[in-house]
Enzyme design. Sequence first.
Site, PDB file in Angstrom:
ATOM      1  N   ASP A  40       0.863  -1.175   0.000  1.00 29.89           N
ATOM      2  CA  ASP A  40       0.000   0.000   0.000  1.00 29.89           C
ATOM      3  C   ASP A  40       0.904   1.231   0.000  1.00 29.89           C
ATOM      4  OD1 ASP A  40      -2.142   1.676  -0.084  1.00 29.89           O
ATOM      5  OD2 ASP A  40      -3.259   0.683   1.506  1.00 29.89           O
TER       6      ASP A  40
HETATM    7  C1  GLC Z   1      -4.133   4.013  -0.668  1.00 31.80           C
HETATM    8  C2  GLC Z   1      -5.077   2.944  -0.335  1.00 31.80           C
HETATM    9  C3  GLC Z   1      -5.147   1.835  -1.317  1.00 31.80           C
HETATM   10  C4  GLC Z   1      -4.895   2.317  -2.711  1.00 31.80           C
HETATM   11  C5  GLC Z   1      -3.559   3.015  -2.775  1.00 31.80           C
HETATM   12  C6  GLC Z   1      -3.196   3.507  -4.141  1.00 31.80           C
HETATM   13  O1  GLC Z   1      -3.825   4.920   0.249  1.00 31.80           O
HETATM   14  O2  GLC Z   1      -5.042   2.459   0.982  1.00 31.80           O
HETATM   15  O3  GLC Z   1      -6.367   1.164  -1.205  1.00 31.80           O
HETATM   16  O4  GLC Z   1      -4.950   1.253  -3.595  1.00 31.80           O
HETATM   17  O5  GLC Z   1      -3.520   4.089  -1.879  1.00 31.80           O
HETATM   18  O6  GLC Z   1      -3.987   4.534  -4.557  1.00 31.80           O
END
Ligand code: GLC
Length: 720
Positions: A260
């Site tokens: 993440d």
């Molecule tokens: C985030 C989220 C995740 C997402 C990622 C990319 O902060 O927790 O679900 O896929 O960023 O955008």
Amino acid sequence: MSRIDELIAAMTVDEKIGQLVMVSLGAETIVTGPGAAHEPSVEEVREGRIGSVLNLVGRDRIRALQRIAVEESRLGIPLLFGLDVVHGYFTDAPVPLGETAAFRPDLWEATARLAAEEACDEAIALTFAPMIDLARDPRWGRIVEGPGEDAHVGSVFARAKVRGFQGPDLAHPQALAATAKHFAAYGAVTAGRDYASVDVSERTLHEVYLPAFAAAVDEGCAAIMPAFVDLAGRPMSGDRGYLTDLVRRRWGFEGIYVSDYDAVGELVAHGVAADMAEAAARALDAGMDLDMMSPAYPKALKPALERGLVAMTALDAAVARVLRLKERLGLFEAPHARGAATSPRPRPRPERRALVRAVAAASLTLLANRDRVLPLATTGGPIALIGPFATTAEEMIGPWSGLGDQEITVTLAEGIAAAFPDRRITVTAGVAGEGDDGSGIAAAVAAAEAAEVVLLAIGEPARLSGEAASRARPGLTGRQADLARAVLATGKPVVVLLACGRPLTEAWLYEQAAATLVLWYPGSEGGNAVGDVLSGRANPSGRLPVSWPVDIGQIPVFYGERPTGRPFDPNEHFTTRYVDMPNAPLFPFGHGLSYTEFALSDPTVAAATFRAGETVTVSTELANTGSVAGATTVFLFLTDPVASTSRPLLELKRFETVELAAGAKRRLDFTLATADFACLGADLVARAEPGAFWLSVGFSADRKALKTVAVRLEAEPALV
Ligand code: GLC
């Protein structure tokens, strides 16, 4: 040597690390995390220091950058472009929680396919979806992104979404690699506060939170995103036991782990790494392949390797997995296949709009309908559409709508006007979704008084739902409750149209309103779908994928609770209860009304006993006993009254949504395998234990309304 072995043999350490680096290059359009995004750094791509990109949108920009990677970098390795394509790209289906309410796996798959086609035509190859975090706490804003509270529903949803996004062949130019996220138990953050620590038992982890991920892996999902959070002191992004030993080795996962946003670097803040080099080493050793947006891999993995914190073999293994995914996606052979269309930016096609309109109509959930106020006649006196969400596109498409186009989104005012061309409709906001300005309430009351019926479009602003949007009080915001009270006080029938990303705890409102229709955030065609249901052109069939609490104080409230030694007894003080509110939710899991009525016959089984290895088929007859066609969902629950460990009072095993003409009947057969009866013993090993089981059918998890049949699993004869 395979292409991948040859490439790895030819790569420098910097180039290898580059393949594990995913950066955001599109911050002017999409921001999904903290920190400054890179400007598209052509130089880093040319040098092979970036292997994957997120949040860059627009096929021309993507194709231009891909050309640099393929034609101007030393080894010509294509980039992997990822984006959160959650419930649509241009054309949005309802948010996942809403779509789950349709209880239609065929539609779940179809909308993922639609999203994949639109995203791939815009040169995206990887989506960070499906989000399959079960959640039993509506304070957590991200409950909107997932499939609700139940493990079986989550598993069926996960499979449908992976199939829909990926299609049968990842190399197809419209195949979108899926990412099951966020592994695991992110939905159980303490007190519903986003990013907070998680501490659930190993049993609950295995029974509740893992099955959807195991299903996604079994379905062949290309990627998994470990959660930001720690599970009982083990930050998931650096946990070898879960990522490698459990998922790769035991489950056989062959795809990639994508972190993440910044999660690898955040291992330092979690207190399990002293510096970025330790964080990078720990994540790589755990099995993390792509580092999304943290400084750990790009800046500190090389020093970590030099310090001997992690082995070069771990680096090579991760690089091989990433290259393998690029190969499976066909990127080496045809790096520009996705997004090759030369047509101008596609506008949502009519058949796409028709699909998301039908899905939205199927997801709208009618909580109450007193005196059958709905459907509304298409002729009659004026309708007052009142409330802050009458004309907003945001509350149709919701908080994570990709590039969901607000201009093509049908608002409530538009959809309702189209559905009732012969009735006068007035539109009055009354109040805003937030803030304390109540000066418009008087005008709203006047509009209500002049009308025959009021449609009150209120709820939760989309901005307050989703990531980083935990709410200690998940209810109406701003002055909306005052608006509702004032409008109710006119005595006119009030139909609440509730836009929300979670259950809102406003029991008084649902008791006083003539009807409450939960819209969730219904997507690009939301206004039309609401018009369809209000006018009776569509018969509502959404069912709650989460228990709807009476009050915040009940949270977490979910149907799958275990028995207690002191079950509630109104005549006995020393039993499980609140002294100030009921135990039961206001509306149970599965609740939802229709404009018709359905009845189920007592279930039967072909044989009252079975042996391990045999199947059990439960049959029941469903009848539409009302006067219009409609759809309902039949749930099959299992209860194991005596087992070696205490099992939940109800466990959902199957569901089926059935459409029936008025007066029609259909026999439903649910077949269960022996494994469906199994529970985890004290050793957390799954076994079907001999003895009696109850199989119950019904329209919700309200135990009083279920119909039950017993079966017995015979013990194996003792070996002599
Ligand atoms: C985030 C989220 C995740 C997402 C990622 C990319 O902060 O927790 O679900 O896929 O960023 O955008």
